[in-house]
Motif scaffolding. Sequence first.
Motif, PDB file in Angstrom:
ATOM      1  N   LEU A  95       0.890  -1.546  -0.118  1.00  0.00           N
ATOM      2  CA  LEU A  95       0.082   0.235   0.102  1.00  0.00           C
ATOM      3  C   LEU A  95       1.410   1.030   0.041  1.00  0.00           C
ATOM      4  O   LEU A  95       2.015   1.567   0.208  1.00  0.00           O
ATOM      5  CB  LEU A  95      -0.814   0.510   1.405  1.00  0.00           C
ATOM      6  N   ARG A  96       0.435   2.335  -0.417  1.00  0.00           N
ATOM      7  CA  ARG A  96       0.552   3.567  -0.259  1.00  0.00           C
ATOM      8  C   ARG A  96       1.120   3.679   1.257  1.00  0.00           C
ATOM      9  O   ARG A  96       0.364   3.889   2.371  1.00  0.00           O
ATOM     10  CB  ARG A  96       0.312   4.255  -0.935  1.00  0.00           C
ATOM     11  N   ALA A  97       1.769   5.278   1.374  1.00  0.00           N
ATOM     12  CA  ALA A  97       2.620   5.176   2.826  1.00  0.00           C
ATOM     13  C   ALA A  97       0.774   5.580   3.393  1.00  0.00           C
ATOM     14  O   ALA A  97       1.400   5.284   4.613  1.00  0.00           O
ATOM     15  CB  ALA A  97       3.111   6.015   3.181  1.00  0.00           C
ATOM     16  N   ASP A  98       0.825   6.427   3.062  1.00  0.00           N
ATOM     17  CA  ASP A  98      -0.962   6.921   3.750  1.00  0.00           C
ATOM     18  C   ASP A  98      -1.699   6.335   3.873  1.00  0.00           C
ATOM     19  O   ASP A  98      -2.287   6.306   5.449  1.00  0.00           O
ATOM     20  CB  ASP A  98      -1.379   8.026   3.326  1.00  0.00           C
ATOM     21  N   TYR A  99      -2.100   4.857   3.049  1.00  0.00           N
ATOM     22  CA  TYR A  99      -3.290   4.309   3.685  1.00  0.00           C
ATOM     23  C   TYR A  99      -2.615   2.782   4.062  1.00  0.00           C
ATOM     24  O   TYR A  99      -3.088   2.477   5.539  1.00  0.00           O
ATOM     25  CB  TYR A  99      -3.142   3.358   2.374  1.00  0.00           C
ATOM     26  N   GLU A 154      20.242  13.312   5.261  1.00  0.00           N
ATOM     27  CA  GLU A 154      19.154  11.587   5.113  1.00  0.00           C
ATOM     28  C   GLU A 154      18.342  11.692   5.460  1.00  0.00           C
ATOM     29  O   GLU A 154      17.674  10.446   5.051  1.00  0.00           O
ATOM     30  CB  GLU A 154      20.139  11.216   5.956  1.00  0.00           C
ATOM     31  N   LEU A 155      17.502  12.470   5.422  1.00  0.00           N
ATOM     32  CA  LEU A 155      15.830  13.009   6.246  1.00  0.00           C
ATOM     33  C   LEU A 155      15.447  13.364   4.953  1.00  0.00           C
ATOM     34  O   LEU A 155      14.847  12.890   3.496  1.00  0.00           O
ATOM     35  CB  LEU A 155      15.469  14.660   6.082  1.00  0.00           C
ATOM     36  N   THR A 156      14.131  11.627   4.518  1.00  0.00           N
ATOM     37  CA  THR A 156      13.024  11.795   3.520  1.00  0.00           C
ATOM     38  C   THR A 156      11.993  11.264   4.493  1.00  0.00           C
ATOM     39  O   THR A 156      11.336  10.381   5.072  1.00  0.00           O
ATOM     40  CB  THR A 156      13.444  10.695   2.263  1.00  0.00           C
ATOM     41  N   PHE A 157      10.267  12.249   3.986  1.00  0.00           N
ATOM     42  CA  PHE A 157       9.188  11.768   4.122  1.00  0.00           C
ATOM     43  C   PHE A 157       8.688  10.581   3.269  1.00  0.00           C
ATOM     44  O   PHE A 157       8.681  11.597   1.904  1.00  0.00           O
ATOM     45  CB  PHE A 157       8.831  13.231   4.286  1.00  0.00           C
ATOM     46  N   VAL A 158       8.419   9.819   3.421  1.00  0.00           N
ATOM     47  CA  VAL A 158       8.050   8.846   1.934  1.00  0.00           C
ATOM     48  C   VAL A 158       7.007   9.386   1.551  1.00  0.00           C
ATOM     49  O   VAL A 158       6.119  10.257   1.647  1.00  0.00           O
ATOM     50  CB  VAL A 158       7.452   7.655   3.045  1.00  0.00           C
ATOM     51  N   LYS A 159       7.238   9.258  -0.328  1.00  0.00           N
ATOM     52  CA  LYS A 159       6.908  10.170  -0.917  1.00  0.00           C
ATOM     53  C   LYS A 159       6.331   9.072  -2.362  1.00  0.00           C
ATOM     54  O   LYS A 159       6.975   8.696  -3.038  1.00  0.00           O
ATOM     55  CB  LYS A 159       7.547  11.383  -1.957  1.00  0.00           C
ATOM     56  N   GLN A 160       4.791   8.345  -1.749  1.00  0.00           N
ATOM     57  CA  GLN A 160       5.018   6.973  -3.138  1.00  0.00           C
ATOM     58  C   GLN A 160       3.075   7.278  -3.535  1.00  0.00           C
ATOM     59  O   GLN A 160       2.609   8.404  -2.720  1.00  0.00           O
ATOM     60  CB  GLN A 160       4.652   5.823  -1.462  1.00  0.00           C
TER      61      GLN A 160
END
Length: 327
Positions: free
Chosen positions: A90-94, A321-327
């Motif tokens: 699933l995508r990150a928010d789901y 190194e920071l990333t917020f998931v972008k899917q």
Amino acid sequence: MDWEAILSNTASWLISPETIAYALAALGLAVHFGYGGLLNFGMAGFMALGAYGYAISILTFGLPWWAGILVGCLASVVFAFILGIPTLRLRADYLAIVTIAAAEIVRLLFTTQVFDAVTNSADGLGNYHEGFRAANPFPEGTYGFGPWTYNANGWWVRIFGIGLLIIAALLVWLLMRSPWGRVLKGIREDEDAVRALGKNVFAYKMQALIIGGIFGALGGVVFALPSAVVPSVYVTSLTFFIWTILLLGGAATVFGPILGAVIFWVIMGFLSNVLPAMASSGLLPFMSTTQAATLRFIFVGLALMLIVIFRPQGILGNKKELTFVKQ
């Protein structure tokens, strides 16, 4: 206000079982989100399974305490498989929505009357400490200094928990410097690129979910060692506190969750003492002591918002190194 008592009570949170338990759970969340990019909002479920697995295996099946810890970890592995197989694509928010629901399902299963003979439903479980305390290597008595003065059982819980935390931190440090860890961080950055290189992204995500879940279960065990297992503890706010700790210390770090847990509980301990004292002394005349004590949760929410806005990488985090998931 009695500042000596307030500061003494605050200092005691530095090595409290709650601080150690939350640090272990936050370290597991670092594996999930900080290194793997999995937006897991169900860490309370992993902690509940660790605590209940430990208590039930001792009370119902008569297993030794160390086997109870293994059962709690095994329960978290099974939960990770059940949760991960349908959701990791699933995508990150789901994924976040599903994990919140799954953790609540776990908690409600422990409160239902159907399993009352095993879980004692909403009253929780207790009186499972005999085996662990019998293994206590410390001599009887009360010793220490200042605010860190405990009896033998108090020290045994703390030393055992700190030992687990050190081992967990070392394992994460070694894993994230291995080829496996580099692939996992690559999935966090761009899973399509990693998949194009022939890596099984789903398998790596599942492995990360299992490893982080085991750390969460160990946190649940440590949380349950000095007291009882009560289902009302493992609510959604527990997960949000762990997220606050993770973001405060640094998501993609090994020592950030530990530092975040110490800072979080020291501040919570300080506010839980000073705010009611201010209310009782008339400095907060519009509030009772109980109302003043709940203000600390408002401050935690504000702190979380400020961290995400102004220091999203955390105290020890590296912004590169920071990333917020972008899917």
